[in-house]
Design a protein around this motif. Structure first.
Motif, PDB file in Angstrom:
ATOM      1  N   GLU A  80      -5.920 -36.746 -41.435  1.00 58.68           N
ATOM      2  CA  GLU A  80      -5.165 -37.841 -40.850  1.00 58.68           C
ATOM      3  C   GLU A  80      -5.994 -39.118 -40.906  1.00 58.68           C
ATOM      4  OE1 GLU A  80      -2.130 -36.233 -37.541  1.00 58.68           O
ATOM      5  OE2 GLU A  80      -4.212 -36.299 -36.904  1.00 58.68           O
ATOM      6  N   VAL A  81      -5.295 -40.237 -40.996  1.00 58.36           N
ATOM      7  CA  VAL A  81      -5.955 -41.539 -41.056  1.00 58.36           C
ATOM      8  C   VAL A  81      -5.246 -42.509 -40.127  1.00 58.36           C
ATOM      9  CG1 VAL A  81      -6.794 -41.275 -43.432  1.00 58.36           C
ATOM     10  CG2 VAL A  81      -4.544 -42.256 -43.023  1.00 58.36           C
ATOM     11  N   LEU A  82      -5.953 -43.560 -39.768  1.00 62.85           N
ATOM     12  CA  LEU A  82      -5.358 -44.697 -39.082  1.00 62.85           C
ATOM     13  C   LEU A  82      -5.255 -45.826 -40.087  1.00 62.85           C
ATOM     14  CD1 LEU A  82      -7.361 -44.627 -35.736  1.00 62.85           C
ATOM     15  CD2 LEU A  82      -4.970 -44.024 -36.052  1.00 62.85           C
ATOM     16  N   ILE A  83      -4.165 -46.559 -40.050  1.00 62.85           N
ATOM     17  CA  ILE A  83      -4.000 -47.700 -40.950  1.00 62.85           C
ATOM     18  C   ILE A  83      -4.694 -48.883 -40.297  1.00 62.85           C
ATOM     19  CG2 ILE A  83      -2.355 -49.183 -42.134  1.00 62.85           C
ATOM     20  CD1 ILE A  83      -0.305 -46.883 -41.877  1.00 62.85           C
ATOM     21  N   GLU A  84      -5.838 -49.289 -40.874  1.00 63.94           N
ATOM     22  CA  GLU A  84      -6.596 -50.419 -40.321  1.00 63.94           C
ATOM     23  C   GLU A  84      -6.018 -51.756 -40.760  1.00 63.94           C
ATOM     24  OE1 GLU A  84     -10.731 -50.131 -41.394  1.00 63.94           O
ATOM     25  OE2 GLU A  84     -11.192 -49.046 -39.571  1.00 63.94           O
ATOM     26  N   GLU A  85      -5.689 -51.841 -42.022  1.00 65.60           N
ATOM     27  CA  GLU A  85      -5.112 -53.071 -42.576  1.00 65.60           C
ATOM     28  C   GLU A  85      -3.930 -52.682 -43.449  1.00 65.60           C
ATOM     29  OE1 GLU A  85      -7.857 -55.637 -44.628  1.00 65.60           O
ATOM     30  OE2 GLU A  85      -9.502 -54.955 -43.366  1.00 65.60           O
ATOM     31  N   MET A  86      -2.902 -53.540 -43.408  1.00 62.86           N
ATOM     32  CA  MET A  86      -1.713 -53.270 -44.214  1.00 62.86           C
ATOM     33  C   MET A  86      -1.201 -54.600 -44.752  1.00 62.86           C
ATOM     34  SD  MET A  86       1.735 -51.409 -42.924  1.00 62.86           S
ATOM     35  CE  MET A  86       3.102 -51.163 -44.018  1.00 62.86           C
ATOM     36  N   ARG A  87      -1.190 -54.723 -46.056  1.00 64.93           N
ATOM     37  CA  ARG A  87      -0.643 -55.925 -46.696  1.00 64.93           C
ATOM     38  C   ARG A  87       0.466 -55.499 -47.638  1.00 64.93           C
ATOM     39  NH1 ARG A  87      -6.106 -57.248 -48.606  1.00 64.93           N
ATOM     40  NH2 ARG A  87      -7.200 -57.207 -46.643  1.00 64.93           N
ATOM     41  N   VAL A  88       1.639 -56.101 -47.456  1.00 67.18           N
ATOM     42  CA  VAL A  88       2.790 -55.794 -48.302  1.00 67.18           C
ATOM     43  C   VAL A  88       3.361 -57.108 -48.793  1.00 67.18           C
ATOM     44  CG1 VAL A  88       5.067 -54.751 -48.387  1.00 67.18           C
ATOM     45  CG2 VAL A  88       3.291 -53.699 -46.997  1.00 67.18           C
ATOM     46  N   ARG A  89       3.727 -57.110 -50.065  1.00 65.34           N
ATOM     47  CA  ARG A  89       4.310 -58.314 -50.669  1.00 65.34           C
ATOM     48  C   ARG A  89       5.471 -57.866 -51.539  1.00 65.34           C
ATOM     49  NH1 ARG A  89       1.410 -62.090 -55.097  1.00 65.34           N
ATOM     50  NH2 ARG A  89       1.505 -60.145 -56.225  1.00 65.34           N
ATOM     51  N   GLU A  90       6.621 -58.466 -51.277  1.00 61.75           N
ATOM     52  CA  GLU A  90       7.774 -58.164 -52.119  1.00 61.75           C
ATOM     53  C   GLU A  90       7.676 -59.016 -53.370  1.00 61.75           C
ATOM     54  OE1 GLU A  90      12.591 -57.614 -51.792  1.00 61.75           O
ATOM     55  OE2 GLU A  90      11.506 -58.560 -50.153  1.00 61.75           O
ATOM     56  N   LEU A  91       7.811 -58.386 -54.521  1.00 64.58           N
ATOM     57  CA  LEU A  91       7.673 -59.090 -55.790  1.00 64.58           C
ATOM     58  C   LEU A  91       8.956 -59.851 -56.108  1.00 64.58           C
ATOM     59  CD1 LEU A  91       5.835 -56.301 -57.801  1.00 64.58           C
ATOM     60  CD2 LEU A  91       4.846 -58.308 -56.706  1.00 64.58           C
ATOM     61  N   ALA A  92       8.825 -61.139 -56.328  1.00 62.53           N
ATOM     62  CA  ALA A  92       9.980 -62.006 -56.590  1.00 62.53           C
ATOM     63  C   ALA A  92      10.636 -61.635 -57.918  1.00 62.53           C
ATOM     64  CB  ALA A  92       9.541 -63.470 -56.611  1.00 62.53           C
ATOM     65  N   GLY A  93      11.960 -61.644 -57.917  1.00 60.75           N
ATOM     66  CA  GLY A  93      12.699 -61.371 -59.142  1.00 60.75           C
ATOM     67  C   GLY A  93      12.800 -59.904 -59.472  1.00 60.75           C
ATOM     68  N   ARG A  94      12.251 -59.045 -58.656  1.00 63.60           N
ATOM     69  CA  ARG A  94      12.296 -57.603 -58.908  1.00 63.60           C
ATOM     70  C   ARG A  94      12.786 -56.912 -57.642  1.00 63.60           C
ATOM     71  NH1 ARG A  94       8.608 -56.243 -63.646  1.00 63.60           N
ATOM     72  NH2 ARG A  94       7.955 -58.304 -64.256  1.00 63.60           N
ATOM     73  N   PRO A  95      14.041 -56.583 -57.563  1.00 66.46           N
ATOM     74  CA  PRO A  95      14.573 -55.988 -56.337  1.00 66.46           C
ATOM     75  C   PRO A  95      13.947 -54.628 -56.059  1.00 66.46           C
ATOM     76  CG  PRO A  95      16.221 -55.980 -58.087  1.00 66.46           C
ATOM     77  CD  PRO A  95      15.031 -56.725 -58.602  1.00 66.46           C
ATOM     78  N   TYR A 132      -9.122 -40.475 -39.179  1.00 60.54           N
ATOM     79  CA  TYR A 132      -8.877 -40.315 -37.744  1.00 60.54           C
ATOM     80  C   TYR A 132      -9.683 -39.133 -37.244  1.00 60.54           C
ATOM     81  CZ  TYR A 132      -6.515 -39.264 -33.380  1.00 60.54           C
ATOM     82  OH  TYR A 132      -6.243 -38.999 -32.062  1.00 60.54           O
ATOM     83  N   VAL A 133     -10.540 -39.405 -36.265  1.00 58.67           N
ATOM     84  CA  VAL A 133     -11.327 -38.362 -35.620  1.00 58.67           C
ATOM     85  C   VAL A 133     -10.960 -38.394 -34.147  1.00 58.67           C
ATOM     86  CG1 VAL A 133     -13.643 -37.511 -35.126  1.00 58.67           C
ATOM     87  CG2 VAL A 133     -13.197 -38.703 -37.281  1.00 58.67           C
ATOM     88  N   ALA A 134     -10.329 -37.337 -33.676  1.00 62.00           N
ATOM     89  CA  ALA A 134      -9.907 -37.293 -32.278  1.00 62.00           C
ATOM     90  C   ALA A 134     -11.132 -37.250 -31.366  1.00 62.00           C
ATOM     91  CB  ALA A 134      -9.028 -36.071 -32.035  1.00 62.00           C
ATOM     92  N   ALA A 135     -11.034 -37.941 -30.263  1.00 61.61           N
ATOM     93  CA  ALA A 135     -12.127 -37.955 -29.294  1.00 61.61           C
ATOM     94  C   ALA A 135     -12.243 -36.589 -28.643  1.00 61.61           C
ATOM     95  CB  ALA A 135     -11.876 -39.021 -28.235  1.00 61.61           C
ATOM     96  N   GLU A 136     -13.477 -36.204 -28.380  1.00 65.23           N
ATOM     97  CA  GLU A 136     -13.692 -34.928 -27.709  1.00 65.23           C
ATOM     98  C   GLU A 136     -13.220 -35.037 -26.268  1.00 65.23           C
ATOM     99  OE1 GLU A 136     -17.717 -33.640 -28.028  1.00 65.23           O
ATOM    100  OE2 GLU A 136     -17.768 -33.914 -30.184  1.00 65.23           O
ATOM    101  N   GLU A 137     -12.708 -33.930 -25.771  1.00 68.70           N
ATOM    102  CA  GLU A 137     -12.216 -33.935 -24.405  1.00 68.70           C
ATOM    103  C   GLU A 137     -13.396 -34.081 -23.439  1.00 68.70           C
ATOM    104  OE1 GLU A 137      -9.807 -30.874 -21.583  1.00 68.70           O
ATOM    105  OE2 GLU A 137      -9.162 -31.060 -23.662  1.00 68.70           O
ATOM    106  N   ALA A 138     -13.234 -34.976 -22.499  1.00 67.63           N
ATOM    107  CA  ALA A 138     -14.308 -35.236 -21.538  1.00 67.63           C
ATOM    108  C   ALA A 138     -14.498 -34.030 -20.622  1.00 67.63           C
ATOM    109  CB  ALA A 138     -13.991 -36.474 -20.711  1.00 67.63           C
ATOM    110  N   ILE A 139     -15.749 -33.705 -20.388  1.00 66.08           N
ATOM    111  CA  ILE A 139     -16.078 -32.600 -19.497  1.00 66.08           C
ATOM    112  C   ILE A 139     -16.361 -33.194 -18.118  1.00 66.08           C
ATOM    113  CG2 ILE A 139     -17.699 -30.748 -19.016  1.00 66.08           C
ATOM    114  CD1 ILE A 139     -18.227 -30.620 -22.039  1.00 66.08           C
ATOM    115  N   THR A 140     -15.607 -32.753 -17.151  1.00 61.18           N
ATOM    116  CA  THR A 140     -15.819 -33.253 -15.795  1.00 61.18           C
ATOM    117  C   THR A 140     -16.259 -32.104 -14.907  1.00 61.18           C
ATOM    118  OG1 THR A 140     -13.497 -32.895 -15.248  1.00 61.18           O
ATOM    119  CG2 THR A 140     -14.105 -35.085 -16.026  1.00 61.18           C
TER     120      THR A 140
END
Length: 176
Positions: free
Chosen positions: A92-107, A119-127
Motif C-alpha cells: 500500500e502507498v500514500l499519494i504524496e503528490e498528484m498532478r493531472v492535466r487534461e490534454l487539449a484537443g484529445r478527449p 504506507y507503513v502502519a504505526a505500531e499499536e501503542a503499548i499502555t
C-alpha cells in the motif's frame, strides 16, 4: 508475454512512461571511543518512494482519477501493484503528490504524475496501568505524648573498620 501494468487503487495505469523508486537504508555511524575509526549500525530501511508519469485514456479515466483524488485528499492508503513494488515488497502507498492535466484537443486523455510513499502502519501503542499507590496507615489516636521510641540509624561513609559497639549517641533537647 504481456507485461503487467501498474494498478493504483482500482485504476489501471495503461500508458506509464516512467516509474522510478527511491529506497534508502538507515545507517548510523558510531565513533569508537579512544580508537581511530568507527562502525556503521544498520537500522532497517526508510519507506520507499515511487514516482510515476504517464497518460490515461478512455471513458473511465476521468472517474478513476476522481477516485484517486478523493483518496489523495483523505490521505488514505491505496493498494499499489507493479513489478517494481513487488520487488520492494510494497503493498500500500500514500499519494504524496498528484498532478493531472487534461490534454487539449484529445478527449478523455489525461497526463498524470504521482509521487507515492510506501504506507507503513504505526505500531499499536503499548499502555501500562500505573501501580496503585500505597495508602499509609492512619496514625493511632491513643498516642501518649510523653512516651515514645527513638530509633537511631548510624551511617559511616568511607570507613569499613568501624566498631558500632563503641559509638555513643547523645540526644539533646527539653523534657516535659
Amino acid at each position: 508475454m504481456a507485461t503487467a501494468r501498474p494498478i493504483l487503487g482500482d485504476v489501471e495505469l495503461e500508458l506509464v512512461q516512467q516509474i522510478s523508486v527511491d529506497e534508502d537504508q538507515i545507517l548510523v555511524q558510531h565513533d569508537v571511543p579512544g580508537l581511530e575509526g568507527d562502525f556503521l549500525q544498520r537500522l532497517d530501511r526508510r519507506a520507499a518512494r515511487f514516482a510515476l508519469d504517464g497518460v490515461l485514456t478512455g471513458p473511465e479515466a476521468g472517474d478513476g482519477l476522481k477516485t484517486l483524488r478523493d483518496k489523495f485528499r483523505a490521505a488514505e492508503p491505496v493498494s499499489f501493484v507493479t513489478d517494481i513494488a513487488t520487488a520492494t515488497e510494497v503493498g500500500e502507498v500514500l499519494i504524496e503528490e498528484m498532478r493531472v492535466r487534461e490534454l487539449a484537443g484529445r478527449p478523455e486523455r489525461f497526463e498524470y504524475s504521482f509521487a507515492l510513499r510506501e504506507y507503513v502502519a504505526a505500531e499499536e501503542a503499548i499502555t501500562e496501568e500505573p501501580p496503585e499507590p500505597e495508602v499509609p496507615e492512619p496514625p493511632a489516636d491513643d498516642i501518649d505524648e510523653n512516651v515514645g521510641t527513638l530509633i537511631v540509624e548510624v551511617t559511616v561513609e568511607d570507613r569499613q573498620d568501624v566498631d558500632f559497639h563503641n559509638i555513643t549517641v547523645t540526644v539533646q533537647g527539653t523534657q516535659q
